[in-house]
Scaffold this motif. Structure first.
Motif, PDB file in Angstrom:
ATOM      1  N   PHE A 195     -45.579 -53.219  -5.336  1.00 29.72           N
ATOM      2  CA  PHE A 195     -45.439 -53.377  -4.079  1.00 29.72           C
ATOM      3  C   PHE A 195     -44.124 -54.113  -3.666  1.00 29.72           C
ATOM      4  CE2 PHE A 195     -46.493 -56.341  -0.593  1.00 29.72           C
ATOM      5  CZ  PHE A 195     -46.620 -55.208   0.470  1.00 29.72           C
ATOM      6  N   ASP A 196     -43.699 -55.067  -4.429  1.00 29.85           N
ATOM      7  CA  ASP A 196     -42.134 -55.655  -4.156  1.00 29.85           C
ATOM      8  C   ASP A 196     -41.246 -54.510  -3.646  1.00 29.85           C
ATOM      9  OD1 ASP A 196     -41.915 -55.164  -6.770  1.00 29.85           O
ATOM     10  OD2 ASP A 196     -41.317 -57.244  -7.265  1.00 29.85           O
ATOM     11  N   ASP A 197     -41.172 -53.434  -4.591  1.00 28.80           N
ATOM     12  CA  ASP A 197     -40.153 -52.498  -4.419  1.00 28.80           C
ATOM     13  C   ASP A 197     -40.489 -51.487  -3.006  1.00 28.80           C
ATOM     14  OD1 ASP A 197     -38.929 -52.736  -6.865  1.00 28.80           O
ATOM     15  OD2 ASP A 197     -39.702 -51.214  -7.680  1.00 28.80           O
ATOM     16  N   GLU A 198     -41.826 -51.536  -2.984  1.00 28.99           N
ATOM     17  CA  GLU A 198     -42.006 -50.385  -1.701  1.00 28.99           C
ATOM     18  C   GLU A 198     -41.767 -51.523  -0.490  1.00 28.99           C
ATOM     19  OE1 GLU A 198     -42.972 -47.392  -2.030  1.00 28.99           O
ATOM     20  OE2 GLU A 198     -42.712 -47.797  -4.417  1.00 28.99           O
ATOM     21  N   ALA A 199     -42.084 -52.772  -0.464  1.00 32.15           N
ATOM     22  CA  ALA A 199     -42.042 -53.408   0.667  1.00 32.15           C
ATOM     23  C   ALA A 199     -40.606 -53.593   0.979  1.00 32.15           C
ATOM     24  CB  ALA A 199     -42.646 -54.983   0.400  1.00 32.15           C
ATOM     25  N   SER A 200     -39.646 -53.931  -0.134  1.00 33.84           N
ATOM     26  CA  SER A 200     -38.076 -54.188   0.226  1.00 33.84           C
ATOM     27  C   SER A 200     -37.457 -52.960   0.794  1.00 33.84           C
ATOM     28  CB  SER A 200     -37.415 -54.553  -1.109  1.00 33.84           C
ATOM     29  OG  SER A 200     -38.113 -55.223  -1.886  1.00 33.84           O
ATOM     30  N   HIS A 201     -37.724 -51.845   0.171  1.00 33.06           N
ATOM     31  CA  HIS A 201     -37.217 -50.551   0.405  1.00 33.06           C
ATOM     32  C   HIS A 201     -37.711 -49.694   1.591  1.00 33.06           C
ATOM     33  CE1 HIS A 201     -34.591 -51.908  -2.635  1.00 33.06           C
ATOM     34  NE2 HIS A 201     -35.552 -51.786  -3.589  1.00 33.06           N
ATOM     35  N   ASP A 204     -42.937 -51.544   3.891  1.00 29.69           N
ATOM     36  CA  ASP A 204     -44.607 -51.573   3.697  1.00 29.69           C
ATOM     37  C   ASP A 204     -44.988 -52.920   3.847  1.00 29.69           C
ATOM     38  OD1 ASP A 204     -44.412 -49.029   3.112  1.00 29.69           O
ATOM     39  OD2 ASP A 204     -45.227 -49.178   1.004  1.00 29.69           O
ATOM     40  N   ASP A 205     -45.771 -53.525   4.909  1.00 23.98           N
ATOM     41  CA  ASP A 205     -45.996 -54.799   5.583  1.00 23.98           C
ATOM     42  C   ASP A 205     -47.444 -55.103   4.624  1.00 23.98           C
ATOM     43  OD1 ASP A 205     -48.063 -53.218   6.709  1.00 23.98           O
ATOM     44  OD2 ASP A 205     -47.439 -54.371   8.808  1.00 23.98           O
ATOM     45  N   SER A 206     -48.078 -54.192   4.098  1.00 25.21           N
ATOM     46  CA  SER A 206     -49.234 -54.639   3.237  1.00 25.21           C
ATOM     47  C   SER A 206     -49.543 -53.557   1.918  1.00 25.21           C
ATOM     48  CB  SER A 206     -50.447 -54.420   4.119  1.00 25.21           C
ATOM     49  OG  SER A 206     -50.793 -53.356   4.401  1.00 25.21           O
ATOM     50  N   ILE A 207     -50.423 -53.842   0.971  1.00 29.06           N
ATOM     51  CA  ILE A 207     -50.588 -52.903   0.037  1.00 29.06           C
ATOM     52  C   ILE A 207     -51.335 -52.038   0.626  1.00 29.06           C
ATOM     53  CG2 ILE A 207     -52.242 -52.877  -2.119  1.00 29.06           C
ATOM     54  CD1 ILE A 207     -51.075 -55.623  -2.625  1.00 29.06           C
ATOM     55  N   SER A 208     -52.176 -52.041   1.464  1.00 32.92           N
ATOM     56  CA  SER A 208     -52.953 -50.947   2.182  1.00 32.92           C
ATOM     57  C   SER A 208     -51.970 -49.777   2.583  1.00 32.92           C
ATOM     58  CB  SER A 208     -53.915 -51.301   2.990  1.00 32.92           C
ATOM     59  OG  SER A 208     -54.757 -52.054   2.767  1.00 32.92           O
ATOM     60  N   SER A 209     -50.882 -50.302   3.307  1.00 33.57           N
ATOM     61  CA  SER A 209     -50.016 -49.636   3.815  1.00 33.57           C
ATOM     62  C   SER A 209     -49.137 -48.594   2.883  1.00 33.57           C
ATOM     63  CB  SER A 209     -48.996 -50.036   4.903  1.00 33.57           C
ATOM     64  OG  SER A 209     -48.335 -51.274   4.416  1.00 33.57           O
ATOM     65  N   ARG A 213     -49.581 -44.546   2.782  1.00 31.32           N
ATOM     66  CA  ARG A 213     -48.472 -43.651   2.855  1.00 31.32           C
ATOM     67  C   ARG A 213     -48.467 -42.761   1.582  1.00 31.32           C
ATOM     68  NH1 ARG A 213     -43.440 -44.716   0.724  1.00 31.32           N
ATOM     69  NH2 ARG A 213     -44.131 -46.987   0.365  1.00 31.32           N
ATOM     70  N   TYR A 214     -48.743 -43.148   0.433  1.00 32.05           N
ATOM     71  CA  TYR A 214     -48.847 -42.398  -0.864  1.00 32.05           C
ATOM     72  C   TYR A 214     -49.943 -41.287  -0.932  1.00 32.05           C
ATOM     73  CZ  TYR A 214     -44.440 -44.207  -2.639  1.00 32.05           C
ATOM     74  OH  TYR A 214     -43.175 -44.670  -2.920  1.00 32.05           O
ATOM     75  N   ARG A 215     -50.991 -41.738  -0.329  1.00 34.97           N
ATOM     76  CA  ARG A 215     -52.138 -40.807  -0.016  1.00 34.97           C
ATOM     77  C   ARG A 215     -51.621 -39.792   0.842  1.00 34.97           C
ATOM     78  NH1 ARG A 215     -57.155 -41.255  -2.175  1.00 34.97           N
ATOM     79  NH2 ARG A 215     -58.382 -41.251  -0.316  1.00 34.97           N
ATOM     80  N   LEU A 216     -50.977 -40.145   2.061  1.00 37.89           N
ATOM     81  CA  LEU A 216     -50.598 -38.986   3.088  1.00 37.89           C
ATOM     82  C   LEU A 216     -49.735 -38.012   2.554  1.00 37.89           C
ATOM     83  CD1 LEU A 216     -49.915 -41.190   6.358  1.00 37.89           C
ATOM     84  CD2 LEU A 216     -51.649 -39.176   6.083  1.00 37.89           C
ATOM     85  N   HIS A 217     -48.915 -38.476   1.371  1.00 41.39           N
ATOM     86  CA  HIS A 217     -47.930 -37.629   0.943  1.00 41.39           C
ATOM     87  C   HIS A 217     -48.785 -36.651  -0.073  1.00 41.39           C
ATOM     88  CE1 HIS A 217     -44.032 -38.714   2.135  1.00 41.39           C
ATOM     89  NE2 HIS A 217     -44.176 -39.942   1.793  1.00 41.39           N
ATOM     90  N   GLY A 218     -49.932 -36.767  -0.418  1.00 44.96           N
ATOM     91  CA  GLY A 218     -50.854 -36.096  -1.321  1.00 44.96           C
ATOM     92  C   GLY A 218     -51.343 -36.404  -2.466  1.00 44.96           C
TER      93      GLY A 218
END
Ligand code: ADP
Length: 305
Positions: A195-201, A204-209, A213-218
């Motif tokens: 999560f810290d990587d995904e939030a920084s780069h 993402d403002d939450s784990i749910s986001s 996001r990755y579920r939307l990618h497939g």
């Protein structure tokens, strides 16, 4: 039941400072570390293989011997004339670690240049594991070759697992990273981000986001690691937070995420229960961060059930 686990990426020579000031040599790299922990946690009827390219020098020989000595299969590894493995050094100053890398022209950069060899290795495996670093070190064309083989594996029902392991410095631009990490997720069944990587780069403002996001990618399932806060399993059934195990004293967090992934997969492949797998992985990762170095020996992990 057993099966064949294949991890794809770059293993490097690691130099770190011993207490007496001498340099100590080891071997490590995100996808190799995960293979190490998968091997440590899977029963003997599973094979664990590493897919990369190495050179024809003595250091490449030594790395291959190291893998074989630890039961990690090397029969798919290509040897390239005149090339060498990548190298990194861990610098310690006032208790803070920093890293220097020499990997720009490592043999592993060409791991997907022989598409036939890659296809043969993937076809012989039931579970494929790769990371954002695997994609980042390849030319665009070779990354496409790898992704198309992984998409094919996913389409016929194999488990394809991806850790985005975001490292902006390895990518030519933010857009290149953004696009290819999305493609990595699209080729995968299971994505295991931190999560810290995904939030920084990716902001993402939450784990749910991150999960969304990755579920939307497939990806069918997303397991988000969040350090001492634990890990969240996101699947059709919803989101489940699995707390981290308590650790009295953190010694070295190297490989926390990689060991979590390897242990998670070993448990998941045997029991098909992602929440139980995350619980098991939290215990293994907790042991790993109480020891020095990326690769904690199997004997030290074994009391974990
Ligand atoms: P990464 O190394 O990829 O950044 P994290 O830091 O999220 O990964 O850690 C991966 C896993 O390691 C966590 O989900 C948790 O189980 C375990 N872990 C990491 N830090 C701690 C900690 N301080 N205490 C207990 N467990 C931890």
């Amino acid at each position: 039941m057993g099966g064949h686990f294949l991890s794809i990426g770059e293993c490097m020579v690691e130099l770190s400072q011993a207490e007496d000031g001498h340099l100590r040599k080891g071997f490590a790299g995100d996808t190799f570390n995960t293979a190490w922990y998968a091997r440590a946690c899977l029963p003997a009827d599973w094979s664990v293989d590493y897919f990369t390219a190495l050179g024809d020098d003595a250091m490449s020989d030594e790395m291959l011997n190291f893998m074989n000595a630890h039961d990690i299969g090397t029969s798919n590894i290509r040897r390239l004339r005149g090339k060498t493995p990548g190298l990194y050094m861990i610098n310690l100053k006032d208790g803070e670690r920093s890293f220097s890398y020499w990997r720009d022209s490592s043999a592993a950069r060409q791991l997907a240049a022989d598409g036939d060899k890659l296809r043969t290795a993937i076809e012989a495996s039931n579970v494929l594991y790769f990371s954002g670093i695997t994609l980042a070190i390849l030319t665009h064309e070779d990354a496409e070759t790898l992704l198309s083989e992984l998409r094919r594996a996913k389409a016929i029902g194999k488990l394809v697992v991806f850790d985005p392991n975001l490292r902006p410095r390895l990518w030519s631009s933010f857009d290149a990273m953004h696009t290819m990490i999305g493609e990595g997720a699209r080729a995968s069944t299971l994505v295991m981000p931190s999560f810290d990587d995904e939030a920084s780069h990716f902001g993402d403002d939450s784990i749910s986001s991150t999960i969304r996001r990755y579920r939307l990618h497939g990806a069918n399932m997303v397991v988000v690691k969040n350090g001492a806060e634990g890990a969240t399993v996101g699947a059709d059934a919803g989101e489940t937070l699995v707390p981290a195990a308590k650790v009295a004293k953190v010694v070295d967090t190297t490989s926390a995420g990689d060991s979590f992934n390897g242990a998670f997969l070993a448990h998941y492949l045997e029991h098909d229960d992602p929440v139980a797998a995350a619980r098991f992985a939290a215990k293994i990762a907790a042991k790993v961060i109480q020891e020095h170095g990326a690769l904690v020996p199997r004997e030290k992990l074994q009391a974990t059930k």
